[in-house]
Design an enzyme around this catalytic site. Structure first.
Site, mmCIF file in Angstrom:
data_model
loop_
_atom_site.group_PDB
_atom_site.id
_atom_site.type_symbol
_atom_site.label_atom_id
_atom_site.label_comp_id
_atom_site.label_asym_id
_atom_site.label_seq_id
_atom_site.Cartn_x
_atom_site.Cartn_y
_atom_site.Cartn_z
ATOM 1 N N GLU A 1 -4.083 -13.009 -9.101
ATOM 2 C CA GLU A 1 -3.378 -11.737 -8.922
ATOM 3 C C GLU A 1 -2.422 -11.424 -10.086
ATOM 4 O O GLU A 1 -1.527 -10.590 -9.954
ATOM 5 C CB GLU A 1 -2.604 -11.760 -7.604
ATOM 6 C CG GLU A 1 -3.501 -11.881 -6.381
ATOM 7 C CD GLU A 1 -2.701 -11.972 -5.100
ATOM 8 O OE1 GLU A 1 -2.157 -10.949 -4.668
ATOM 9 O OE2 GLU A 1 -2.607 -13.078 -4.538
ATOM 10 N N SER B 1 -4.308 -10.598 -1.773
ATOM 11 C CA SER B 1 -4.943 -9.381 -2.288
ATOM 12 C C SER B 1 -6.437 -9.293 -1.973
ATOM 13 O O SER B 1 -7.204 -8.673 -2.700
ATOM 14 C CB SER B 1 -4.741 -9.255 -3.809
ATOM 15 O OG SER B 1 -3.406 -8.967 -4.099
ATOM 16 N N TYR C 1 -6.579 -1.842 -5.179
ATOM 17 C CA TYR C 1 -6.002 -1.668 -6.519
ATOM 18 C C TYR C 1 -6.782 -0.760 -7.469
ATOM 19 O O TYR C 1 -6.403 -0.608 -8.610
ATOM 20 C CB TYR C 1 -5.828 -3.046 -7.175
ATOM 21 C CG TYR C 1 -4.896 -3.932 -6.385
ATOM 22 C CD1 TYR C 1 -3.560 -3.594 -6.215
ATOM 23 C CD2 TYR C 1 -5.357 -5.097 -5.774
ATOM 24 C CE1 TYR C 1 -2.705 -4.390 -5.468
ATOM 25 C CE2 TYR C 1 -4.505 -5.902 -5.030
ATOM 26 C CZ TYR C 1 -3.187 -5.540 -4.890
ATOM 27 O OH TYR C 1 -2.344 -6.323 -4.154
ATOM 28 N N ARG D 1 5.082 -7.528 4.542
ATOM 29 C CA ARG D 1 4.120 -6.537 5.037
ATOM 30 C C ARG D 1 3.144 -7.253 5.960
ATOM 31 O O ARG D 1 2.539 -8.260 5.567
ATOM 32 C CB ARG D 1 3.369 -5.888 3.870
ATOM 33 C CG ARG D 1 2.607 -4.611 4.274
ATOM 34 C CD ARG D 1 1.626 -4.186 3.197
ATOM 35 N NE ARG D 1 0.494 -5.094 3.154
ATOM 36 C CZ ARG D 1 0.065 -5.703 2.058
ATOM 37 N NH1 ARG D 1 0.668 -5.533 0.908
ATOM 38 N NH2 ARG D 1 -0.985 -6.517 2.114
ATOM 39 N N ASP E 1 -0.341 -7.080 8.192
ATOM 40 C CA ASP E 1 -1.605 -6.341 8.180
ATOM 41 C C ASP E 1 -2.329 -6.513 9.510
ATOM 42 O O ASP E 1 -2.615 -7.644 9.921
ATOM 43 C CB ASP E 1 -2.493 -6.855 7.041
ATOM 44 C CG ASP E 1 -1.827 -6.728 5.670
ATOM 45 O OD1 ASP E 1 -0.784 -6.056 5.582
ATOM 46 O OD2 ASP E 1 -2.354 -7.304 4.701
ATOM 47 N N GLU F 1 -2.688 -11.005 8.732
ATOM 48 C CA GLU F 1 -1.821 -11.870 7.935
ATOM 49 C C GLU F 1 -0.473 -11.209 7.694
ATOM 50 O O GLU F 1 -0.290 -10.021 7.927
ATOM 51 C CB GLU F 1 -2.468 -12.227 6.599
ATOM 52 C CG GLU F 1 -2.796 -11.059 5.699
ATOM 53 C CD GLU F 1 -3.535 -11.515 4.448
ATOM 54 O OE1 GLU F 1 -2.874 -11.649 3.405
ATOM 55 O OE2 GLU F 1 -4.764 -11.726 4.503
ATOM 56 N N ASN G 1 2.385 -10.870 4.565
ATOM 57 C CA ASN G 1 2.557 -11.031 3.119
ATOM 58 C C ASN G 1 4.037 -11.072 2.776
ATOM 59 O O ASN G 1 4.775 -10.133 3.069
ATOM 60 C CB ASN G 1 1.912 -9.851 2.389
ATOM 61 C CG ASN G 1 0.425 -9.774 2.643
ATOM 62 O OD1 ASN G 1 -0.350 -10.439 1.998
ATOM 63 N ND2 ASN G 1 0.027 -8.973 3.622
ATOM 64 N N GLY H 1 2.818 -6.031 -2.762
ATOM 65 C CA GLY H 1 2.760 -5.339 -4.046
ATOM 66 C C GLY H 1 3.810 -4.255 -4.215
ATOM 67 O O GLY H 1 4.221 -3.617 -3.253
#
Length: 311
Positions: free
Chosen positions: A19, A152, A218, A258, A260, A272, A274, A278
């Site tokens: 990443e 990611s 991305y 964050r 998900d 998950e 995070n 990002g």
């Protein structure tokens, strides 16, 4: 905000993980924001220099903009703790636990948080037993195959049949050693931002691709549609915010996280959490914050002012 708390900020970005490109983008965006609000900024790339070479005397706080291995799995955090420099985001144990998808699953289940059914295999596992394991765990096609400790959506594959699954297992096990097989959950993609212990909001993603993979995250051309706020009833919206906060607290996270989710047939399934989400132009946490009236500079500063050690 009290800017006297820190003056000289070291933004750590880049690193050696898969990443790296995203981390460089996140880091540069944060550097630009911090300079705009008059912090004195320097940068550090652990791909070029060892963490031990961070200059303690010239660093009041570290803004950790790393993603992936060695950046959000407790490695970088352990160096920052050793150097006794306040740093942003979560601590060593929280970061390690969140990055390891198998440990994360155990924490979800311990805290009665719904998550897709799963099991893991490594290179010593006999592929001939896969059918038996799928039956035992009551996992049906389609299913998701993913590395245990990547971010990611790197290495994540959607498998619709046994042929694709076996081929993908052979490829991923060779690269990552251990992988996780997880029940694919259809439905809405919902992601929730938490900052400094408080839920910020929930955004919905509508990927044009089969699922929300690395390219969908991305690549502008992938054109994932972002819907803010997520299309949920008021009660369900509050429910997912509460589950995300419960997860943040269960992992003893700090700063921004964050979570998900997939929302299917009235249930939220946590995929998950995070600990280093990002901070690019396409990133979700800044978008959620902006909707709530917090611009990018304010968001970055909120994260910075929570920097600490011994966490």
């Amino acid at each position: 905000m009290n800017r006297k708390k820190f003056k000289n900020i070291l933004v750590v970005l880049g690193g050696t993980s898969g990443e790296r490109t995203v981390s460089l983008e996140s880091g540069k965006a944060c550097i630009k924001a911090l300079k705009k609000i008059k912090y004195k900024i320097s940068s550090f790339d652990p791909q070029k220099k060892n963490f031990n070479l961070i200059n303690k005397r010239k660093t009041d706080a570290i803004f950790n903009a790393l993603h992936g291995k060695d950046g959000e799995d407790g490695i970088a955090q352990s160096y920052f703790e050793y150097l006794k420099i306040p740093y942003t985001h979560s601590g060593v144990v929280s970061s390690f636990n969140a990055m390891d998808k198998l440990i994360s699953k155990k924490i979800f289940l311990k805290n009665k948080i719904k998550t897709p059914k799963y099991f893991s295999i490594d290179r010593n596992h006999k592929i001939s037993t896969i059918d038996k394991m799928l039956k035992l765990k009551k996992i049906n096609y389609p299913l998701i195959l993913k590395p245990v400790n990547e971010g990611s959506s790197l290495g994540v594959e959607l498998c619709n049949d046994k042929k694709v699954l076996i081929s993908s297992i052979k490829k991923l096990v060779k690269k990552y050693n251990r992988v996780m097989i997880e029940q694919f959950i259809p439905g809405q993609e919902i992601q929730v931002a938490i900052i400094n212990g408080k839920p910020l909001g929930a955004i919905e993603l509508v990927p044009k691709r089969k699922f929300y993979d690395y390219k969908a995250k991305y690549t502008k051309s992938a054109k994932t549609e972002h819907i803010m706020p997520a299309r949920l009833s008021k009660s369900k919206y509050l429910e997912v915010l509460n589950i995300a906060k419960k997860t943040h607290d269960a992992f003893k996270c700090r700063g921004v996280t964050r979570a998900d989710f997939k929302f299917y047939k009235g249930n939220f399934y946590l995929l998950e959490i995070n600990t280093q989400p990002g901070m690019t132009s396409l990133s979700l946490v800044p978008e959620i914050a902006n909707y709530k009236g917090i611009n990018f500079e304010q968001l970055v500063e909120k994260i910075l002012l929570d920097a600490s050690i011994n966490k």
